[in-house]
Design a protein around this motif. Structure first.
Motif, mmCIF file in Angstrom:
data_model
loop_
_atom_site.group_PDB
_atom_site.id
_atom_site.type_symbol
_atom_site.label_atom_id
_atom_site.label_comp_id
_atom_site.label_asym_id
_atom_site.label_seq_id
_atom_site.Cartn_x
_atom_site.Cartn_y
_atom_site.Cartn_z
ATOM 1 N N SER A 100 3.137 -1.191 -1.378
ATOM 2 C CA SER A 100 2.560 -0.905 -2.692
ATOM 3 C C SER A 100 3.068 0.447 -3.195
ATOM 4 O O SER A 100 3.582 1.267 -2.421
ATOM 5 N N LYS A 101 2.903 0.688 -4.498
ATOM 6 C CA LYS A 101 3.300 1.976 -5.062
ATOM 7 C C LYS A 101 2.487 3.109 -4.447
ATOM 8 O O LYS A 101 3.012 4.196 -4.173
ATOM 9 N N GLN A 155 3.915 4.028 -1.139
ATOM 10 C CA GLN A 155 5.134 4.828 -1.253
ATOM 11 C C GLN A 155 4.793 6.302 -1.460
ATOM 12 O O GLN A 155 5.452 7.196 -0.903
ATOM 13 N N LEU A 156 3.732 6.567 -2.218
ATOM 14 C CA LEU A 156 3.287 7.944 -2.424
ATOM 15 C C LEU A 156 2.756 8.536 -1.121
ATOM 16 O O LEU A 156 3.031 9.694 -0.790
ATOM 17 N N SER A 174 12.783 3.331 -4.753
ATOM 18 C CA SER A 174 11.767 2.517 -5.428
ATOM 19 C C SER A 174 12.165 1.055 -5.580
ATOM 20 O O SER A 174 11.303 0.171 -5.606
ATOM 21 N N LYS A 175 13.464 0.766 -5.661
ATOM 22 C CA LYS A 175 13.926 -0.603 -5.873
ATOM 23 C C LYS A 175 14.035 -1.342 -4.543
ATOM 24 O O LYS A 175 14.513 -0.782 -3.547
ATOM 25 N N ASN A 192 -0.988 -9.436 -6.500
ATOM 26 C CA ASN A 192 0.370 -8.998 -6.197
ATOM 27 C C ASN A 192 0.847 -9.730 -4.952
ATOM 28 O O ASN A 192 0.104 -10.498 -4.346
ATOM 29 N N GLY A 207 9.685 -7.165 -3.925
ATOM 30 C CA GLY A 207 8.874 -6.469 -4.916
ATOM 31 C C GLY A 207 7.488 -7.074 -5.035
ATOM 32 O O GLY A 207 7.237 -8.196 -4.596
ATOM 33 N N LYS A 208 6.587 -6.325 -5.683
ATOM 34 C CA LYS A 208 5.182 -6.737 -5.725
ATOM 35 C C LYS A 208 4.940 -8.007 -6.537
ATOM 36 O O LYS A 208 3.898 -8.644 -6.391
ATOM 37 N N THR A 215 -0.010 -0.416 2.532
ATOM 38 C CA THR A 215 -0.764 -0.136 1.318
ATOM 39 C C THR A 215 -1.250 1.312 1.326
ATOM 40 O O THR A 215 -0.979 2.061 2.255
#
Length: 209
Positions: free
Chosen positions: A39-40, A43-44, A56-57, A118, A80-81, A12
């Motif tokens: 989580s997005k 990824q950042l 991203s996929k 999620n 995926g979330k 996360t």
């Protein structure tokens, strides 16, 4: 095979992406099956703190991580979330252990309240309700009273709170040594062999001869 054979690993959006990536690599090398969630925000963080750029996929990420770690086909499974049909979403299919590393204070709060907004939060909720191993690795400083209350609540529910706070008694020489300290502690909790960090006292042992 000692220790957890199947592990859910979630990353996360707290600082410390290196911990999660290093743990993934160690689990793969120990022939564990890994159900990977990210989580997005995480990824950042990965893109910011490392030279790794994750697709991203889920399917593309799964292929990338498999090649990155040298995993066998099917050893890493990425979801995926909102993949509510994933095994980790149900007590009948989830692995016996889950690690959230790094664990953001937002995720910590959501797990403590049973939000399940999620798949990461749902997987942790499953681990708690099924009385399975849940290890949370928060990385924040300082902790507020809210953070501490959430950690105490989760500890009382059976979760292990393992802050990303590396020690120095092993005389680290590199950042990787500091990362390995925390990852080794996680592996110890999972009952998975590791040789990155001697147990306390082992490096002081001398021969009686």
């Amino acid at each position: 095979m000692a220790g957890a054979e199947r592990v859910t690993l979630a990353m996360t959006g707290a600082s410390g992406a290196q911990y999660g990536l290093r743990l993934l690599d160690c689990l793969v090398q120990e022939d564990r099956e890994v159900h990977f969630l990210i989580s997005k925000a995480a990824q950042l963080v990965v893109a910011t703190e490392t030279d790794v750029t994750l697709p991203s996929k889920p399917q593309a990420m799964q292929a990338f991580l498999s090649e990155y770690t040298g995993a066998a086909p099917g050893q890493i499974r990425v979801y995926g979330k909102e993949d509510w049909m994933a095994p980790v979403a149900s007590g009948s299919g989830a692995p016996s252990a889950m690690v959230v590393v790094p664990c953001s204070t937002g995720t910590l709060s959501a797990i403590a309240t049973g939000a399940c907004n999620n798949l990461i939060e749902r997987a942790a909720d499953v681990a708690l309700k099924e009385r399975r191993q849940l290890i949370l690795v928060p990385r924040e400083a300082p902790f507020s009273s809210i953070h501490l209350e959430n950690m105490l609540k989760l500890s009382n529910l059976g979760a292990v709170i393992l802050p990303a706070a590396p020690g120095f008694y092993h005389q680290p020489q590199t950042i990787d040594d500091l990362v390995d300290f925390v990852v080794a502690r996680i592996l110890n909790q999972l009952g998975i062999p590791q040789d990155m960090l001697p147990r306390w006292g082992e490096h002081h042992l001398v021969s009686d001869e």
